[in-house]
Write a protein that holds these residues in place. Structure first.
Motif, PDB file in Angstrom:
ATOM      1  N   GLU A  64      62.994 104.437  44.017  1.00  0.00           N
ATOM      2  CA  GLU A  64      63.551 103.718  42.983  1.00  0.00           C
ATOM      3  C   GLU A  64      64.820 105.274  42.048  1.00  0.00           C
ATOM      4  O   GLU A  64      65.483 105.005  42.078  1.00  0.00           O
ATOM      5  CB  GLU A  64      63.506 102.727  41.957  1.00  0.00           C
ATOM      6  CG  GLU A  64      62.965 101.656  42.349  1.00  0.00           C
ATOM      7  CD  GLU A  64      62.023 101.056  41.692  1.00  0.00           C
ATOM      8  OE1 GLU A  64      62.191 101.186  40.757  1.00  0.00           O
ATOM      9  OE2 GLU A  64      62.092  99.838  42.562  1.00  0.00           O
ATOM     10  N   GLN A  65      63.948 106.306  41.429  1.00  0.00           N
ATOM     11  CA  GLN A  65      64.855 107.087  40.790  1.00  0.00           C
ATOM     12  C   GLN A  65      65.377 107.717  41.556  1.00  0.00           C
ATOM     13  O   GLN A  65      66.381 107.971  41.396  1.00  0.00           O
ATOM     14  CB  GLN A  65      64.032 107.690  40.741  1.00  0.00           C
ATOM     15  CG  GLN A  65      64.085 109.118  39.594  1.00  0.00           C
ATOM     16  CD  GLN A  65      62.511 110.008  39.081  1.00  0.00           C
ATOM     17  OE1 GLN A  65      61.427 109.835  39.291  1.00  0.00           O
ATOM     18  NE2 GLN A  65      63.382 111.124  38.459  1.00  0.00           N
ATOM     19  N   SER A  66      65.157 108.409  43.176  1.00  0.00           N
ATOM     20  CA  SER A  66      65.836 108.678  44.252  1.00  0.00           C
ATOM     21  C   SER A  66      67.151 107.914  44.850  1.00  0.00           C
ATOM     22  O   SER A  66      68.013 108.443  44.947  1.00  0.00           O
ATOM     23  CB  SER A  66      64.738 109.159  45.589  1.00  0.00           C
ATOM     24  OG  SER A  66      64.780 107.957  46.323  1.00  0.00           O
ATOM     25  N   LEU A  67      66.899 106.913  45.027  1.00  0.00           N
ATOM     26  CA  LEU A  67      67.994 106.295  44.927  1.00  0.00           C
ATOM     27  C   LEU A  67      69.030 106.202  43.804  1.00  0.00           C
ATOM     28  O   LEU A  67      69.928 105.669  43.699  1.00  0.00           O
ATOM     29  CB  LEU A  67      67.346 104.801  45.099  1.00  0.00           C
ATOM     30  CG  LEU A  67      66.360 103.823  46.894  1.00  0.00           C
ATOM     31  CD1 LEU A  67      67.049 103.202  47.050  1.00  0.00           C
ATOM     32  CD2 LEU A  67      67.969 104.725  48.454  1.00  0.00           C
ATOM     33  N   ALA A  68      68.523 106.190  42.766  1.00  0.00           N
ATOM     34  CA  ALA A  68      69.610 105.982  40.878  1.00  0.00           C
ATOM     35  C   ALA A  68      69.811 107.259  41.541  1.00  0.00           C
ATOM     36  O   ALA A  68      71.396 107.330  40.576  1.00  0.00           O
ATOM     37  CB  ALA A  68      68.954 105.553  40.186  1.00  0.00           C
ATOM     38  N   GLU A  69      69.826 108.398  41.212  1.00  0.00           N
ATOM     39  CA  GLU A  69      70.198 109.821  41.566  1.00  0.00           C
ATOM     40  C   GLU A  69      70.917 110.029  42.749  1.00  0.00           C
ATOM     41  O   GLU A  69      72.281 110.459  42.577  1.00  0.00           O
ATOM     42  CB  GLU A  69      68.904 111.119  41.467  1.00  0.00           C
ATOM     43  CG  GLU A  69      68.363 110.902  40.741  1.00  0.00           C
ATOM     44  CD  GLU A  69      67.296 111.884  40.967  1.00  0.00           C
ATOM     45  OE1 GLU A  69      66.702 112.596  42.145  1.00  0.00           O
ATOM     46  OE2 GLU A  69      66.320 112.307  40.240  1.00  0.00           O
ATOM     47  N   ASN A  71      72.725 107.445  44.250  1.00  0.00           N
ATOM     48  CA  ASN A  71      73.810 106.610  43.616  1.00  0.00           C
ATOM     49  C   ASN A  71      75.049 107.319  42.770  1.00  0.00           C
ATOM     50  O   ASN A  71      75.626 106.679  42.810  1.00  0.00           O
ATOM     51  CB  ASN A  71      72.856 105.748  42.698  1.00  0.00           C
ATOM     52  CG  ASN A  71      73.779 103.717  42.380  1.00  0.00           C
ATOM     53  OD1 ASN A  71      75.484 104.645  43.522  1.00  0.00           O
ATOM     54  ND2 ASN A  71      74.015 103.249  41.852  1.00  0.00           N
ATOM     55  N   ALA A  72      74.122 107.503  41.743  1.00  0.00           N
ATOM     56  CA  ALA A  72      75.082 108.371  40.478  1.00  0.00           C
ATOM     57  C   ALA A  72      75.682 109.624  41.242  1.00  0.00           C
ATOM     58  O   ALA A  72      77.247 110.049  41.069  1.00  0.00           O
ATOM     59  CB  ALA A  72      73.749 109.260  39.407  1.00  0.00           C
ATOM     60  N   ARG A  73      75.813 109.882  41.947  1.00  0.00           N
ATOM     61  CA  ARG A  73      75.799 111.660  42.760  1.00  0.00           C
ATOM     62  C   ARG A  73      77.014 110.659  43.707  1.00  0.00           C
ATOM     63  O   ARG A  73      78.286 111.360  43.671  1.00  0.00           O
ATOM     64  CB  ARG A  73      75.210 112.144  44.173  1.00  0.00           C
ATOM     65  CG  ARG A  73      76.407 113.413  44.683  1.00  0.00           C
ATOM     66  CD  ARG A  73      74.885 113.796  46.014  1.00  0.00           C
ATOM     67  NE  ARG A  73      74.355 113.148  47.023  1.00  0.00           N
ATOM     68  CZ  ARG A  73      74.853 112.530  47.913  1.00  0.00           C
ATOM     69  NH1 ARG A  73      76.337 112.943  48.366  1.00  0.00           N
ATOM     70  NH2 ARG A  73      73.983 111.549  48.853  1.00  0.00           N
ATOM     71  N   LEU A  74      76.874 109.615  44.171  1.00  0.00           N
ATOM     72  CA  LEU A  74      77.953 109.075  45.154  1.00  0.00           C
ATOM     73  C   LEU A  74      78.523 108.685  44.408  1.00  0.00           C
ATOM     74  O   LEU A  74      80.596 109.136  44.900  1.00  0.00           O
ATOM     75  CB  LEU A  74      77.424 107.671  46.170  1.00  0.00           C
ATOM     76  CG  LEU A  74      76.159 108.228  47.202  1.00  0.00           C
ATOM     77  CD1 LEU A  74      76.041 107.204  47.786  1.00  0.00           C
ATOM     78  CD2 LEU A  74      77.221 109.325  47.913  1.00  0.00           C
ATOM     79  N   LYS A  75      79.080 107.951  42.801  1.00  0.00           N
ATOM     80  CA  LYS A  75      79.595 107.065  42.529  1.00  0.00           C
ATOM     81  C   LYS A  75      80.769 109.042  41.676  1.00  0.00           C
ATOM     82  O   LYS A  75      81.816 108.507  41.918  1.00  0.00           O
ATOM     83  CB  LYS A  75      79.063 107.137  40.864  1.00  0.00           C
ATOM     84  CG  LYS A  75      78.532 105.628  41.132  1.00  0.00           C
ATOM     85  CD  LYS A  75      78.108 104.435  40.237  1.00  0.00           C
ATOM     86  CE  LYS A  75      78.061 103.359  40.212  1.00  0.00           C
ATOM     87  NZ  LYS A  75      77.274 102.757  39.271  1.00  0.00           N
ATOM     88  N   ARG A  76      80.255 110.113  41.376  1.00  0.00           N
ATOM     89  CA  ARG A  76      81.265 111.489  41.295  1.00  0.00           C
ATOM     90  C   ARG A  76      81.763 111.346  42.098  1.00  0.00           C
ATOM     91  O   ARG A  76      82.716 111.838  41.772  1.00  0.00           O
ATOM     92  CB  ARG A  76      80.029 112.250  40.522  1.00  0.00           C
ATOM     93  CG  ARG A  76      78.845 112.293  39.099  1.00  0.00           C
ATOM     94  CD  ARG A  76      77.819 113.347  39.119  1.00  0.00           C
ATOM     95  NE  ARG A  76      78.027 113.718  39.544  1.00  0.00           N
ATOM     96  CZ  ARG A  76      76.276 113.466  39.860  1.00  0.00           C
ATOM     97  NH1 ARG A  76      75.773 112.375  38.532  1.00  0.00           N
ATOM     98  NH2 ARG A  76      75.109 113.887  40.736  1.00  0.00           N
ATOM     99  N   GLN A  77      81.369 112.030  43.239  1.00  0.00           N
ATOM    100  CA  GLN A  77      81.930 112.120  44.504  1.00  0.00           C
ATOM    101  C   GLN A  77      82.976 111.044  44.059  1.00  0.00           C
ATOM    102  O   GLN A  77      84.384 111.683  44.967  1.00  0.00           O
ATOM    103  CB  GLN A  77      80.884 111.992  45.744  1.00  0.00           C
ATOM    104  CG  GLN A  77      82.173 112.515  47.178  1.00  0.00           C
ATOM    105  CD  GLN A  77      81.015 112.306  48.540  1.00  0.00           C
ATOM    106  OE1 GLN A  77      79.485 112.500  48.172  1.00  0.00           O
ATOM    107  NE2 GLN A  77      80.953 113.501  49.582  1.00  0.00           N
ATOM    108  N   LEU A  78      83.347 109.223  44.177  1.00  0.00           N
ATOM    109  CA  LEU A  78      83.700 109.199  44.535  1.00  0.00           C
ATOM    110  C   LEU A  78      85.764 109.000  43.256  1.00  0.00           C
ATOM    111  O   LEU A  78      86.204 108.611  44.068  1.00  0.00           O
ATOM    112  CB  LEU A  78      83.559 106.907  44.550  1.00  0.00           C
ATOM    113  CG  LEU A  78      84.440 106.387  44.952  1.00  0.00           C
ATOM    114  CD1 LEU A  78      85.317 106.020  45.969  1.00  0.00           C
ATOM    115  CD2 LEU A  78      83.835 104.970  44.314  1.00  0.00           C
ATOM    116  N   ALA A  79      84.549 109.457  42.523  1.00  0.00           N
ATOM    117  CA  ALA A  79      85.840 109.167  40.707  1.00  0.00           C
ATOM    118  C   ALA A  79      86.997 110.118  41.447  1.00  0.00           C
ATOM    119  O   ALA A  79      87.782 110.404  41.551  1.00  0.00           O
ATOM    120  CB  ALA A  79      85.043 109.734  40.334  1.00  0.00           C
ATOM    121  N   GLU A  80      85.922 111.825  42.083  1.00  0.00           N
ATOM    122  CA  GLU A  80      86.543 112.618  42.928  1.00  0.00           C
ATOM    123  C   GLU A  80      87.689 112.636  43.542  1.00  0.00           C
ATOM    124  O   GLU A  80      88.972 113.220  43.696  1.00  0.00           O
ATOM    125  CB  GLU A  80      85.880 114.254  42.523  1.00  0.00           C
ATOM    126  CG  GLU A  80      85.201 114.303  41.980  1.00  0.00           C
ATOM    127  CD  GLU A  80      84.005 115.628  42.524  1.00  0.00           C
ATOM    128  OE1 GLU A  80      84.116 115.675  43.195  1.00  0.00           O
ATOM    129  OE2 GLU A  80      82.948 116.487  41.459  1.00  0.00           O
TER     130      GLU A  80
END
Length: 100
Positions: A64-69, A71-80
């Motif tokens: 769950e922790q690795s999936l949350a990390e 997910n956060a990385r993908l959200k940052r990438q999407l924002a960029e």
């Protein structure tokens, strides 16, 4: 070391608290599963089941922790990417106006 007994028809089941299970697993790690089972008066298979369940819960938490990390990385990438797209659209509008 709390335990409670519940009865269902002819069989009697003993439920052990989570604290008791953790202490029993710690004891099994120190002196071995067979010796801990004898000392606690339970079957060694019960300790093995508790150990595998605890390991599964720990693995699930790590997953769950690795999936949350991720997910956060993908959200940052999407924002960029969205920001770059917005800049590109503004540039396209600007150059379209200057061509007229």
């Amino acid at each position: 070391m709390a335990r409670s007994t519940t009865s269902m028809k002819k069989k009697s089941y003993t439920r052990y608290s989570d604290a008791y299970r953790q202490e029993a697993l710690a004891l099994a790690d120190r002196i071995g599963v067979a010796a801990a089972a004898r000392e606690l008066g339970i079957h060694a298979s019960q300790l093995y089941q508790w150990r595998s369940k605890a390991q599964f819960q720990q693995d699930t938490s790590e997953r769950e922790q690795s999936l949350a990390e991720e997910n956060a990385r993908l959200k940052r990438q999407l924002a960029e990417v969205n920001e770059e797209l917005a800049i590109t659209k503004k540039a396209a509008v600007y150059f379209a106006k200057s061509l007229k």
